[in-house]
Design an enzyme around this catalytic site. Structure first.
Site, PDB file in Angstrom:
ATOM      1  N   PRO A   1       7.964  32.493  31.395  1.00 17.19           N
ATOM      2  CA  PRO A   1       6.777  32.454  30.546  1.00 17.19           C
ATOM      3  C   PRO A   1       7.152  32.473  29.066  1.00 17.19           C
ATOM      4  O   PRO A   1       8.013  33.245  28.640  1.00 17.19           O
ATOM      5  CB  PRO A   1       6.022  33.725  30.948  1.00 17.19           C
ATOM      6  N   GLU A   2       6.511  31.607  28.296  1.00 18.43           N
ATOM      7  CA  GLU A   2       6.750  31.518  26.864  1.00 18.43           C
ATOM      8  C   GLU A   2       5.572  32.142  26.127  1.00 18.43           C
ATOM      9  O   GLU A   2       4.689  32.735  26.739  1.00 18.43           O
ATOM     10  CB  GLU A   2       6.988  30.061  26.472  1.00 18.43           C
TER      11      GLU A   2
ATOM     12  N   LYS B   1       7.756  37.047  23.271  1.00 25.50           N
ATOM     13  CA  LYS B   1       7.471  36.982  24.707  1.00 25.50           C
ATOM     14  C   LYS B   1       7.318  38.369  25.335  1.00 25.50           C
ATOM     15  O   LYS B   1       7.350  38.510  26.558  1.00 25.50           O
ATOM     16  CB  LYS B   1       8.596  36.221  25.418  1.00 25.50           C
TER      17      LYS B   1
ATOM     18  N   ARG C   1      20.033  23.680  30.019  1.00 20.21           N
ATOM     19  CA  ARG C   1      18.585  23.520  30.148  1.00 20.21           C
ATOM     20  C   ARG C   1      18.214  22.046  30.074  1.00 20.21           C
ATOM     21  O   ARG C   1      18.823  21.272  29.336  1.00 20.21           O
ATOM     22  CB  ARG C   1      17.849  24.285  29.044  1.00 20.21           C
TER      23      ARG C   1
END
Length: 291
Positions: free
Chosen positions: A2-3, A58, A281
């Site tokens: 989650p960002e 975050k 990534r």
């Protein structure tokens, strides 16, 4: 993971219920997540009030009476949800998922209603810490964070200063939490596509004093703001484990322009979207539009 938009959506979903609520019981179903729970965690929480629910980057921040704050990170798969004896989410009916309810805190609201505040984490990569409130922003997890995209000082000029002498890629610099706090892989890809900038481009190329570099930096800052703002309005992006506090899903993933669209046509020019790996990534971009 989650960002910022996902964590802010969770914060907003919890805020109206937990603010000024009293903690009446705490149940720990295991000793640890990524890190062990704080010593005597349950005993230290019972009887306190949740004065305010904040967020930094975050991290969720449950500000408690007696000057301590629960610092909560969702990790890769963590989620918070609210239930009571009348309200059951679709999530709670799935026993396969409920077995990963690791932390259950019963709270009593100002009008006497009791709710179960539940933390679920399949991968157990999230964590909770208990920190002195007056030392919170000196904590190692928070004291080096950069500006957030929606903060007053975030601008093209700020990015230009941050990019000076940075030989690494734009993507790499934007993921550096000491430069832009809360920004993650998904929204960097989306903002770079909107800005027509390659994720492989050297960050230093936007740091020069030329009008062109300044315009690129201004465009990037504005597009980062826009992407984050739109994602928050959409309730974040639900790709794997993320969901709202009522068990529903975010829907910004339906508005992705590049992320997860490898091989599909660029929405601007029709060129197939490319996926590459940068520092382990995935980066998605259009080789024609983004330079």
């Amino acid at each position: 993971m989650p960002e910022l938009p996902e964590v802010e959506t969770v914060r907003r979903g919890l805020e109206s219920v937990v603010t000024d609520a009293k903690i009446v019981s705490v149940q720990l179903n295991r000793r640890d997540l990524r890190f062990p729970f704080p010593e005597a965690f349950s005993e230290r929480l019972i009887g306190r009030k949740i004065l305010e629910l904040g967020r930094r980057a975050k991290y969720l921040l449950f500000h408690l009476s007696q000057d301590e704050t629960i610092l909560s990170h969702l990790g890769m798969s963590g989620s918070w949800r609210i239930e009571n004896d009348l309200l059951r989410t679709a999530f709670s009916m799935t026993s396969k998922l409920v077995k990963h309810d690791h932390f259950i805190m019963d709270i009593q609201t100002r009008n006497g209603d009791v709710y179960h505040l539940i933390y679920n984490d399949v991968r157990r990569f999230g964590f909770m810490l208990l920190v002195d409130t007056d030392k919170l922003y000196k904590h190692p997890l928070l004291n080096k964070l950069g500006l957030e995209p929606m903060s007053h000082g975030f601008s093209g000029r700020y990015l230009q200063k941050a990019f000076v002498n940075k030989k690494v890629s734009l993507k790499g610099v934007l993921l550096d939490q000491s430069i832009v706090a809360g920004l993650g892989n998904i929204y960097v890809c989306e903002a770079l596509w909107r800005s027509r900038l390659s994720p492989q481009r050297g960050a230093f190329t936007l740091a020069s004093k030329t009008v062109y570099a300044r315009e690129l930096a201004n465009s990037l800052a504005q597009n980062i703001r826009n992407v984050i703002s739109e994602a928050i309005l959409s309730g974040g992006s639900s790709l794997r484990d993320y969901m709202h506090v009522d068990g529903s899903l975010g829907y910004f993933q339906h508005a992705f322009s590049v992320y997860g669209r490898e091989g599909k046509e660029c929405l601007q020019c029709g060129t197939p979207i490319i996926r590459i790996l940068q520092s382990g990534r995935s980066s998605f971009y259009c080789s024609q539009c983004q330079k």
